[in-house]
Design a protein around this motif. Structure first.
Motif, PDB file in Angstrom:
ATOM      1  N   LEU A 274       0.913  -1.175   0.001  1.00 13.55           N
ATOM      2  CA  LEU A 274       0.070  -0.090  -0.097  1.00 13.55           C
ATOM      3  C   LEU A 274       0.928   1.381  -0.022  1.00 13.55           C
ATOM      4  N   GLY A 275       2.293   1.154  -0.149  1.00 16.57           N
ATOM      5  CA  GLY A 275       3.105   2.308  -0.198  1.00 16.57           C
ATOM      6  C   GLY A 275       3.246   2.787   1.187  1.00 16.57           C
ATOM      7  N   LYS A 276       3.267   1.834   1.970  1.00 15.04           N
ATOM      8  CA  LYS A 276       3.483   2.591   3.561  1.00 15.04           C
ATOM      9  C   LYS A 276       4.385   1.840   4.185  1.00 15.04           C
ATOM     10  N   SER A 277       4.969   2.191   5.255  1.00 11.25           N
ATOM     11  CA  SER A 277       5.763   1.844   6.002  1.00 11.25           C
ATOM     12  C   SER A 277       5.506   0.866   7.110  1.00 11.25           C
ATOM     13  N   SER A 278       6.082  -0.187   7.076  1.00 13.83           N
ATOM     14  CA  SER A 278       5.574  -1.132   8.284  1.00 13.83           C
ATOM     15  C   SER A 278       6.136  -0.698   9.681  1.00 13.83           C
ATOM     16  N   SER A 279       7.146   0.099   9.366  1.00 10.28           N
ATOM     17  CA  SER A 279       7.799   0.483  10.978  1.00 10.28           C
ATOM     18  C   SER A 279       6.905   1.911  11.609  1.00 10.28           C
ATOM     19  N   THR A 280       6.395   2.420  10.851  1.00  9.67           N
ATOM     20  CA  THR A 280       5.443   3.563  11.558  1.00  9.67           C
ATOM     21  C   THR A 280       4.006   3.091  11.641  1.00  9.67           C
ATOM     22  N   TRP A 281       3.498   1.876  10.959  1.00  8.84           N
ATOM     23  CA  TRP A 281       2.292   1.555  10.921  1.00  8.84           C
ATOM     24  C   TRP A 281       1.411   1.482  12.301  1.00  8.84           C
ATOM     25  N   SER A 282       0.335   2.037  12.178  1.00  4.27           N
ATOM     26  CA  SER A 282      -0.363   2.273  13.745  1.00  4.27           C
ATOM     27  C   SER A 282      -1.707   1.832  13.671  1.00  4.27           C
ATOM     28  N   ASP A 283      -2.250   2.029  15.051  1.00  4.13           N
ATOM     29  CA  ASP A 283      -3.631   1.644  15.091  1.00  4.13           C
ATOM     30  C   ASP A 283      -4.514   2.363  14.168  1.00  4.13           C
ATOM     31  N   TYR A 284      -4.091   3.625  13.986  1.00  2.00           N
ATOM     32  CA  TYR A 284      -4.795   4.681  13.093  1.00  2.00           C
ATOM     33  C   TYR A 284      -4.894   3.926  11.753  1.00  2.00           C
ATOM     34  N   ASP A 285      -3.843   3.349  11.307  1.00  2.00           N
ATOM     35  CA  ASP A 285      -3.749   2.722   9.909  1.00  2.00           C
ATOM     36  C   ASP A 285      -4.851   1.596   9.869  1.00  2.00           C
ATOM     37  N   ASN A 286      -4.626   0.757  10.880  1.00  2.00           N
ATOM     38  CA  ASN A 286      -5.581  -0.589  11.015  1.00  2.00           C
ATOM     39  C   ASN A 286      -6.841  -0.157  10.858  1.00  2.00           C
ATOM     40  N   ALA A 287      -7.503   1.049  11.548  1.00  2.00           N
ATOM     41  CA  ALA A 287      -8.908   1.375  11.860  1.00  2.00           C
ATOM     42  C   ALA A 287      -8.988   1.850  10.276  1.00  2.00           C
ATOM     43  N   GLN A 288      -8.156   2.550   9.602  1.00  2.00           N
ATOM     44  CA  GLN A 288      -8.281   2.920   8.087  1.00  2.00           C
ATOM     45  C   GLN A 288      -8.951   2.082   7.124  1.00  2.00           C
ATOM     46  N   LEU A 289      -8.162   0.819   7.583  1.00  2.00           N
ATOM     47  CA  LEU A 289      -8.254  -0.270   6.609  1.00  2.00           C
ATOM     48  C   LEU A 289      -9.543  -0.964   6.824  1.00  2.00           C
ATOM     49  N   GLN A 290     -10.181  -0.753   7.828  1.00  2.00           N
ATOM     50  CA  GLN A 290     -11.502  -1.531   7.990  1.00  2.00           C
ATOM     51  C   GLN A 290     -12.779  -0.834   7.104  1.00  2.00           C
ATOM     52  N   ARG A 291     -12.447  -0.075   6.341  1.00  3.75           N
ATOM     53  CA  ARG A 291     -13.331   0.514   5.175  1.00  3.75           C
ATOM     54  C   ARG A 291     -13.666  -0.800   4.240  1.00  3.75           C
ATOM     55  N   VAL A 292     -14.996  -0.807   3.747  1.00  5.99           N
ATOM     56  CA  VAL A 292     -15.429  -1.832   2.948  1.00  5.99           C
ATOM     57  C   VAL A 292     -16.192  -1.123   1.812  1.00  5.99           C
ATOM     58  N   PRO A 293     -16.321  -1.704   0.702  1.00  6.92           N
ATOM     59  CA  PRO A 293     -17.278  -1.325  -0.267  1.00  6.92           C
ATOM     60  C   PRO A 293     -18.783  -1.300   0.205  1.00  6.92           C
ATOM     61  N   PHE A 294     -19.493  -0.193  -0.281  1.00  4.27           N
ATOM     62  CA  PHE A 294     -20.800  -0.023  -0.298  1.00  4.27           C
ATOM     63  C   PHE A 294     -21.085   0.727  -1.434  1.00  4.27           C
ATOM     64  N   MET A 295     -22.112   0.070  -2.450  1.00  2.92           N
ATOM     65  CA  MET A 295     -22.259   0.622  -3.494  1.00  2.92           C
ATOM     66  C   MET A 295     -23.983   0.453  -4.155  1.00  2.92           C
ATOM     67  N   ILE A 296     -24.658   1.147  -4.269  1.00  5.25           N
ATOM     68  CA  ILE A 296     -26.029   1.385  -4.741  1.00  5.25           C
ATOM     69  C   ILE A 296     -26.309   1.503  -6.128  1.00  5.25           C
ATOM     70  N   HIS A 297     -26.939   0.616  -6.787  1.00  2.00           N
ATOM     71  CA  HIS A 297     -27.260   0.856  -8.251  1.00  2.00           C
ATOM     72  C   HIS A 297     -28.938   1.239  -8.117  1.00  2.00           C
ATOM     73  N   VAL A 298     -29.454   2.607  -8.325  1.00  2.00           N
ATOM     74  CA  VAL A 298     -30.876   2.586  -8.333  1.00  2.00           C
ATOM     75  C   VAL A 298     -31.273   2.984 -10.117  1.00  2.00           C
ATOM     76  N   PRO A 299     -32.159   1.946 -10.426  1.00  2.42           N
ATOM     77  CA  PRO A 299     -32.637   2.252 -11.816  1.00  2.42           C
ATOM     78  C   PRO A 299     -33.088   3.458 -12.104  1.00  2.42           C
ATOM     79  N   GLY A 300     -32.629   3.975 -13.249  1.00  2.00           N
ATOM     80  CA  GLY A 300     -33.059   5.424 -13.652  1.00  2.00           C
ATOM     81  C   GLY A 300     -32.336   6.524 -13.113  1.00  2.00           C
ATOM     82  N   LYS A 301     -31.561   6.178 -12.137  1.00  2.00           N
ATOM     83  CA  LYS A 301     -30.607   7.282 -11.312  1.00  2.00           C
ATOM     84  C   LYS A 301     -29.289   7.232 -12.041  1.00  2.00           C
TER      85      LYS A 301
END
Ligand code: GP9
Ligand code: MN
Length: 432
Positions: A274-301
């Motif tokens: 991910l182009g990050k350094s493992s030596s500065t990896w933190s709890d912050y980085d772990n939390a950011q990685l808990q993002r998952v996709p969410f996508m909605i297709h609404v017909p006509g929109k």
């Protein structure tokens, strides 16, 4: 119990977010197709491994104006993993702090869940398609309580050994072999497809893969890209079918990642990719990685594209019901409609940590979003704000636990809602 229930009802009715009139009912009477992307994290979207897109089809969807795509959407599961995600998405209540709600409480609890609400308020039929045994995560007992009319589990599919990966039927076959059942469902339907091929430890036999693995010292990380690519192809094949059959034009299509695929302990090895350094990896980085996709297709929109608001799995049910034109104010739901101007952007994790558009809070440490810097000297205002947010997170999780642990929904019947009779549903011979 009565006092507990009243506290909960007071909280959820006050916390309720009114729908955006431009979105309310935008998908009224449309079929709803929910595609569960197993263990799929947001970082895969638009990611290139050695110059090659891992998930080209999902990337196209994500980048298209025909999809509302969320870039700050988080999973919120605990130990119940897939089952917690299902519970949050379909009831807008949290999983438990330990274990799985499906396993611990799902057999006996009263649910007011998506399939029954959609059936009673919109005449929807309902089904789950999943290529693993119906007993996994206690689904055979939970789904009737949710009002699912049909459950096509492994027993409905050809389970020749070369059709299977570790957690059941391979995704391409799941979609392909489900069509014969889907086509017999009364419309509008609410149909959920739970994929399995992109599941730890990410093994897939060679004939099914054409994507080169990554090259870290951790094999599960390396192969994660291979199985994610396979899942991407499976979703593409299903979309091809949906378009050819015309279902695409009269269905709201929802895709979500249920939880992380790479655990926090492995993230230091993922960091290099991910182009990050493992030596500065933190709890912050772990939390950011808990993002998952969410996508909605609404017909006509066609005014979709990338949405910036923060949210999580708890917010899905009110969002979808409002799109379907169903008022949610009488239901006990802890999330809020992602499209509402009143949407609550505080994302609670099951361990009381949380993320807001400004901050990521892990234990007693406050991180500033974007830079990931620790806020060492918060201003009095900032301190007060985070303290309030933290108290709200704890309260919300606590109220949800009290609701579920004491099975309080059995004492609350929303006006006009008919309690689900689970005995009505028997998944032995659906459409035989
Ligand atoms: C199996 C599947 C996996 O049926 O849904 O669940 P998980 O291990 O991801 O919680
Ligand atoms: Mn899962």
């Amino acid at each position: 119990d009565g006092a507990d229930l009243n506290k909960i009802l007071q909280y959820t009715s006050k916390h309720h977010a009114k729908p955006d009139p431009k979105m309310f009912g935008a998908a009224k009477n449309k079929n709803i197709i929910v595609i569960h992307l197993e263990s799929f994290q947001q970082f895969l979207i638009n990611y290139k491994l050695d110059g090659k897109e891992v998930t080209p089809f999902l990337n196209d969807l994500y980048n298209s104006k025909d999809m509302y795509s969320f870039e700050n959407f988080f999973h919120q599961v605990g130990q119940g993993k897939t089952s917690d995600a299902e519970n949050m998405l379909e009831t807008s209540t949290y999983g438990l702090p330990q274990g799985s709600l499906f396993s611990a409480l799902g057999t006996d609890n009263t649910f007011q869940a998506a399939p029954s609400i959609l059936n009673q308020e919109g005449g929807y039929s309902s089904a789950v398609f999943h290529g693993n045994n119906g007993s996994f995560w206690n689904r055979n007992s939970v789904y009737p309580n949710m009002g699912y009319q049909n459950f096509f589990d492994a027993s409905y599919f050809n389970q020749d050994s070369n059709n299977l990966s570790e957690y059941g039927l391979k995704d391409k076959l799941l979609f392909h072999d489900s069509v014969k059942y889907l086509e017999r469902m009364q419309q509008p339907f609410y149909a959920k497809f739970i994929t399995v091929s992109n599941h730890f430890p990410y093994n897939l036999d060679k004939e099914n893969t054409d994507f080169p693995a990554a090259d870290t010292s951790d094999n599960s990380i390396n192969n994660y890209f291979v199985t994610a690519h396979y899942l991407d192809q499976a979703v593409k094949e299903f979309f091809d079918y949906l378009k050819k059959s015309g279902l695409y034009d009269n269905s709201m299509i929802v895709l979500y990642g249920d939880h992380y695929g790479i655990s926090d302990t492995r993230n230091v090895k993922l960091a290099q990719l991910l182009g990050k350094s493992s030596s500065t990896w933190s709890d912050y980085d772990n939390a950011q990685l808990q993002r998952v996709p969410f996508m909605i297709h609404v017909p006509g929109k066609h005014d979709g594209g990338v949405q910036k608001q923060f949210g999580g799995e708890i917010d899905v049910l009110p969002t979808l019901l409002h799109l379907a034109g169903i008022d949610t104010s009488k239901y006990v739901q802890f999330g809020t409609d992602l499209f509402s101007p009143e949407h609550d952007q505080t994302v609670a994790f099951r361990n009381d940590n949380f993320v807001t558009p400004k901050h990521t809070v892990v234990g007693n440490t406050i991180y500033e979003n974007g830079t990931g810097a620790v806020v060492t000297h918060p201003s009095a205002d900032e301190k007060k704000k985070v303290k309030e947010e933290s108290a709200r997170v704890t309260r919300q999780l606590g109220l949800s636990d009290s609701l579920n642990n004491k099975n309080l929904l059995r004492f609350y019947v929303p006006n006009g809602f008919k309690p689900v009779d689970p005995k009505q549903y028997d998944y032995q011979n659906d459409f035989d």
